[in-house]
Design a protein around this motif. Sequence first.
Motif, short mmCIF file in Angstrom:
data_model
loop_
_atom_site.label_atom_id
_atom_site.label_comp_id
_atom_site.label_asym_id
_atom_site.label_seq_id
_atom_site.Cartn_x
_atom_site.Cartn_y
_atom_site.Cartn_z
N GLY A 194 -69.20 -39.14 -62.94
CA GLY A 194 -70.54 -39.40 -62.61
C GLY A 194 -70.89 -39.59 -61.19
O GLY A 194 -70.13 -40.06 -60.34
N ILE A 195 -72.19 -39.43 -60.87
CA ILE A 195 -72.52 -39.68 -59.47
C ILE A 195 -72.49 -41.42 -59.37
O ILE A 195 -73.23 -42.23 -60.08
N HIS A 196 -71.77 -41.90 -58.30
CA HIS A 196 -72.01 -43.29 -57.87
C HIS A 196 -71.08 -43.34 -56.49
O HIS A 196 -70.80 -42.63 -56.15
N LEU A 197 -71.31 -44.65 -56.12
CA LEU A 197 -70.44 -45.23 -54.91
C LEU A 197 -69.33 -46.12 -55.42
O LEU A 197 -69.67 -47.06 -55.90
N HIS A 198 -68.19 -45.60 -54.83
CA HIS A 198 -66.87 -46.80 -55.03
C HIS A 198 -67.08 -47.21 -53.90
O HIS A 198 -66.51 -46.72 -52.65
N TYR A 199 -67.11 -48.56 -53.67
CA TYR A 199 -67.22 -49.40 -52.31
C TYR A 199 -65.95 -50.42 -52.44
O TYR A 199 -65.99 -51.26 -53.40
N GLU A 200 -65.22 -50.50 -51.28
CA GLU A 200 -64.31 -51.24 -51.19
C GLU A 200 -64.25 -52.21 -50.06
O GLU A 200 -64.50 -51.85 -48.90
N VAL A 201 -64.08 -53.50 -50.23
CA VAL A 201 -63.94 -54.26 -49.17
C VAL A 201 -62.32 -54.65 -48.98
O VAL A 201 -61.55 -55.00 -49.95
N LEU A 202 -61.68 -54.47 -47.67
CA LEU A 202 -60.21 -54.41 -47.54
C LEU A 202 -59.93 -55.31 -46.34
O LEU A 202 -60.49 -55.23 -45.44
N THR A 203 -58.68 -56.00 -46.55
CA THR A 203 -58.07 -56.67 -45.33
C THR A 203 -56.81 -56.44 -45.23
O THR A 203 -56.13 -55.79 -46.23
N GLY A 204 -56.31 -56.68 -43.95
CA GLY A 204 -54.97 -56.42 -43.68
C GLY A 204 -54.85 -55.68 -42.26
O GLY A 204 -55.58 -55.59 -41.48
N THR A 205 -53.73 -55.03 -42.12
CA THR A 205 -53.37 -54.26 -40.93
C THR A 205 -53.50 -52.70 -41.30
O THR A 205 -52.71 -52.16 -41.84
N TYR A 206 -54.18 -51.84 -40.57
CA TYR A 206 -54.34 -50.51 -40.91
C TYR A 206 -53.32 -49.72 -40.17
O TYR A 206 -52.75 -50.00 -39.07
N GLN A 207 -52.64 -48.83 -40.82
CA GLN A 207 -51.68 -47.73 -40.47
C GLN A 207 -52.18 -46.44 -40.55
O GLN A 207 -52.80 -46.19 -41.71
N ALA A 208 -52.24 -45.54 -39.61
CA ALA A 208 -52.79 -44.24 -39.41
C ALA A 208 -51.86 -43.63 -40.19
O ALA A 208 -50.78 -43.89 -40.42
N GLY A 209 -52.79 -42.35 -40.51
CA GLY A 209 -51.85 -41.57 -41.52
C GLY A 209 -51.88 -41.47 -42.83
O GLY A 209 -51.40 -40.69 -43.49
N VAL A 210 -52.05 -42.76 -43.36
CA VAL A 210 -51.99 -43.00 -44.81
C VAL A 210 -53.38 -43.32 -45.69
O VAL A 210 -53.29 -43.94 -46.77
N TRP A 211 -54.28 -42.92 -45.10
CA TRP A 211 -55.54 -43.12 -45.77
C TRP A 211 -56.06 -44.54 -46.22
O TRP A 211 -56.63 -44.66 -47.37
N GLY A 212 -55.51 -45.56 -45.41
CA GLY A 212 -55.87 -46.64 -45.89
C GLY A 212 -54.98 -47.65 -46.84
O GLY A 212 -55.02 -48.69 -47.11
N ARG A 213 -54.01 -46.86 -47.36
CA ARG A 213 -52.95 -47.33 -48.20
C ARG A 213 -52.41 -48.55 -47.59
O ARG A 213 -52.06 -48.33 -46.43
N GLY A 214 -52.20 -49.56 -48.08
CA GLY A 214 -51.31 -50.76 -47.68
C GLY A 214 -52.30 -51.88 -47.37
O GLY A 214 -51.93 -52.99 -47.15
N LEU A 215 -53.61 -51.55 -47.18
CA LEU A 215 -54.66 -52.52 -46.98
C LEU A 215 -54.99 -53.34 -48.54
O LEU A 215 -54.82 -52.68 -49.35
N THR A 216 -55.34 -54.59 -48.40
CA THR A 216 -55.42 -55.46 -49.56
C THR A 216 -56.79 -55.19 -49.95
O THR A 216 -57.83 -55.55 -49.40
#
Length: 243
Positions: A194-216
Amino acid sequence: MLRSIAVLSASALFFAACASNPAPVRNGRTQATVPPASGPVIQANVERLYPNERLFLCTGSRVSNAPDTDSNREVIEYSRLVVVNGVPLVTAPANNACVSSGFGIRTLNGRTRPHNGLDITSRPASRVFSGGAGTILEAGYNSGFGLSILIDHGSGVYTRYAHLEYVEDNIEVGEPVHYGEPLGRMGASGHVTGIHLHYEVLTGTYQAGVWGRGLTPRNPFDFPPWIDPRLALTETEAAPLSR
């Protein structure tokens, strides 16, 4: 451009939540509504963010993995803005929002999985706004997140906005955004019910090419409040927007 609108069935206008991780119990026959005590009602097409004065669980629906609330279903630890590593961020970056699913471990059909963000919704669907100033790192279709945006706010702090219906034409990778800038509109792209926003607050070190995976992923209700007097919304200011 990215303003490609997903086709939505009529049933998607009813509440159900995020399935980026397993979704909560489907409740498509009952429409989620935002409690009036949340604050002045702002029209859905308004291009300015007015964070809720108070945040409640959505009514008329079962809310999975709910944050701590009082007897009136008001979120106890809610603050309009919080401070994450010195960076002020909006806790719920949409107008007229209510919580449809909280952060943390939840169980569905006997399976326990983490839900790494906060699901909020509004009726009608609200525009989604930048939770703080930063730079666009990603804007596009991202697997189960659907049409999503990732913003770098500096100091190792990031926010993700997932399941969007569309992305505003001026939102492009590498471009700066300011606090409260319109990003798109909450939708039902990706793995959702259904319609909604999934909102994440993340911390860590960004790595390009993995769509934000690896952030906490972090629970937005775990951070101290940041009070900005500019957020005061008087009845005079709100009146033209609610007509």
